[in-house]
Every structure is written in C-alpha cells, then in structure tokens.
Design an enzyme around this catalytic site. Structure first.
Site, PDB file in Angstrom:
ATOM      1  N   ARG A 120      -0.331  -6.025   5.440  1.00 49.75           N
ATOM      2  CA  ARG A 120      -0.973  -7.218   4.911  1.00 49.75           C
ATOM      3  C   ARG A 120      -2.442  -7.199   5.290  1.00 49.75           C
ATOM      4  NH1 ARG A 120       2.735  -7.329   2.146  1.00 49.75           N
ATOM      5  NH2 ARG A 120       4.216  -9.003   1.659  1.00 49.75           N
ATOM      6  N   GLU A 172      -6.135 -11.596  -1.922  1.00 50.76           N
ATOM      7  CA  GLU A 172      -5.830 -10.742  -3.068  1.00 50.76           C
ATOM      8  C   GLU A 172      -5.750 -11.610  -4.314  1.00 50.76           C
ATOM      9  OE1 GLU A 172      -2.288  -8.468  -2.381  1.00 50.76           O
ATOM     10  OE2 GLU A 172      -3.138  -7.401  -0.667  1.00 50.76           O
ATOM     11  N   HIS A 176      -2.994  -3.113  -4.091  1.00 49.90           N
ATOM     12  CA  HIS A 176      -1.622  -3.455  -3.689  1.00 49.90           C
ATOM     13  C   HIS A 176      -0.604  -2.846  -4.664  1.00 49.90           C
ATOM     14  CE1 HIS A 176       0.691  -6.639  -1.158  1.00 49.90           C
ATOM     15  NE2 HIS A 176       1.426  -5.543  -1.349  1.00 49.90           N
TER      16      HIS A 176
END
Length: 323
Positions: free
Chosen positions: A230, A259, A278
């Site tokens: 993360r 994000e 991601h």
C-alpha cells in the site's frame, strides 16, 4: 450443512468463471453485477457476496452471511460498523503471489540494469552507455511482509543467488527459501544490510508510514526500494528526496497514496522512480483472475459443507486468521 440460496457476484467474471461458479453450487441463484451498478434490492437478496462492494452499500445486505473479497486487502471492511453483525469475511490472499512476484522481479531487473533510463534514451535516439549495473546474484534482499506475495518473490530471488531476509509481524518457522527470519521490531537493524528492500504489506494502523523518513535514512547507500503493498507504507516526499540526493539507486512502486496519483505529484518527475498504476495484481494476468475465482469457489463450497474457510480475516487486525 448450510445452503446459500443467492450469491451476488461483483467480481468481474468471464464466461468460464460463471460456469465454474454455477457448477460448484447447483441450485444456488447467482446474480452478476458490479460495485458501481449493484442495486439495494440485489444486495438485500444476497446470502453471500463474491467481490468488493462499496462499504457503505452493505447497510442493504440484511441477509448477508459471507463476504468473499476479490482483493487481498480488507482494510475497508474491518472498520467498525461496516459489516453487519455475524458476517464472515474472507479475502483472496493466495491468489496474487504469482503475478505480483513476477511484477516485482521485473521492476527489480529494470532498475538494476538501468533499462528505464535506456528506454528514455531510445526516445531521444541516444546511443550512450550509462555505466555500471547491479546483479541480483550476491545481493541481500529484505522482504517486509512474508505472506503469499513476499514468499513467492523470495523464492525467485533466492533461486537467482540472493541472500533473502524475511520480516513478519510475528514469529513463525523459517521457510527454506529464506536465509534469515525476524519480526518487525528488528526492521531498524536490518535496513542498513539490504541492497533491496521490498514492502508487501496490507494497510493497517501498524503499517502506515512504516518506511518513514528516518527509516529511509537508515537504508544502505545505493539500495533499491520496491513497494507493492500500500502506498501509505512509505513517506513519499522522503523517498523522492532520497532519490534526488542519489542516496538510493532507484525505487519501483505499484501503489501510491493517493490513487490515482495526482498529475502534479513530484513522484512523476523523480529520476529513477519507476511507477506502475496498481496493476501487478488484479486481472492483468489471466492466471491471477482464475485463481481469485477458484479461491472464492473453495470458500463458498466449504461454507455450505461446514468445512473451515480459507483466508478468514480477523477484524481486529485486518490480517488473515491463522490456525
């Protein structure tokens, strides 16, 4: 023995996945939707959900008994009041190791061999050697978070000749693919030893900011940092400062905070910082997608047959329950 009369599937599925699901529980009604399009009525009919609904939407899931996430992370669902009382929560840990470990290996090799910089030169039609590169062989790799993802990556770099140090939040037997194993409390002592530091951590109160400015300062001169857990685990400004100052060889991140990464973030413009949006997990690798669905089928059928569920999440810690 228990029955699931109605399963709501919010995870993206292909035809083969729907066939697998429906063959695994004959007589169960499956409804397919998305987290953005699901209706309160569909949520209210569901005995089980496979996928990641919007946490605030779960207020409508009055019949829910099992929530099987399609993600390894479960932090949004362990907050007080999100899940209805008595609902079992399982994540998809175990599905992502292959895809993310290979992504990590790709980032490590790109940075170590300066492939990203040669790609930049290619766009300028420059034929210019960029000096020394680094091997994985003979290096020391520190993996913080030695679950499925960290373990799969450890196997790969160990096979390439690296010395592998693993860090877990609590003690366990040392796997054969790790040379040394420690608990998180030892991190400050271990950072100066590592040529590469890899973070494979979920988002919990204990992991937020775990790689602070002070800890980045403890890293070995010329080290590489990789993060696929993360973005909240790393002080981004401190990382950019360390890269700009030449303290670190490079960094690769598949996760950021927030994000999507805003266009004005200095991370985009930091030299030797490799960013992917991601994508190391999810559905970019078909095998990962298949594993997520197979994992859900195992837990759905185990629930109906009264067998133990895999990857049940402890709501107190946000981690998978062990034992």
């Amino acid at each position: 023995m228990q029955t699931l009369d109605h399963v709501l599937v919010l995870c993206p599925t292909k035809d083969r996945h729907r066939a697998w699901l429906e063959e695994s529980l004959p007589g169960t009604v499956f409804t397919y939707s998305t987290p953005a399009e699901v209706t309160p009525e569909q949520l209210g009919e569901a005995d089980a959900i496979f996928g990641n609904p919007k946490p605030q939407a779960l207020v409508h899931a009055t019949r829910l008994r099992l929530l099987q996430l399609n993600s390894a992370g479960s932090d949004a669902y362990v907050k007080p009041g999100v899940l209805p009382e008595g609902v079992l929560l399982c994540n998809a840990t175990g599905s992502y190791g292959l895809g993310i470990a290979e992504h990590l290996l790709g980032m490590l090799l790109v940075l170590s061999k300066k492939m990203h910089r040669y790609r930049d030169q290619q766009r300028q039609s420059l034929w210019k050697p960029l000096g020394e590169v680094r091997p994985v062989w003979g290096s020391t790799v520190l993996i913080v978070g030695l679950g499925d993802i960290g373990g799969e990556f450890a196997r790969r770099v160990k096979a390439m000749g690296a010395t592998v140090i693993g860090v877990r939040r609590r003690g366990a037997d040392k796997p054969e693919y790790v040379d040394e194993l420690y608990q998180t409390e030892e991190l400050d002592r271990l950072l100066p030893r590592a040529d590469t530091v890899v973070l494979c951590l979920p988002n919990t109160p204990e992991t937020r900011g775990i790689l602070s400015r002070e800890r980045i300062g403890r890293m070995k001169e010329g080290a590489i940092l990789l993060n696929v857990g993360r973005g909240s685990a790393v002080d981004a400004d401190a990382l950019c400062d360390a890269l700009d100052a030449g303290k670190l060889w490079g960094a690769g991140v598949d996760v950021t905070e927030p994000e999507p990464l805003p266009a004005d973030s200095r991370m985009w413009r930091t030299e030797n910082l490799l960013i992917t949006p991601h994508v190391s997990g999810g559905y970019t690798l078909p095998e990962t997608h298949d594993r997520i669905v197979r994992h859900a089928i195992e837990n759905l059928t185990a629930y109906c047959e009264g067998r133990p569920l895999q990857t049940m999440v402890d709501p107190e810690t946000g981690y998978r329950k062990l034992g």
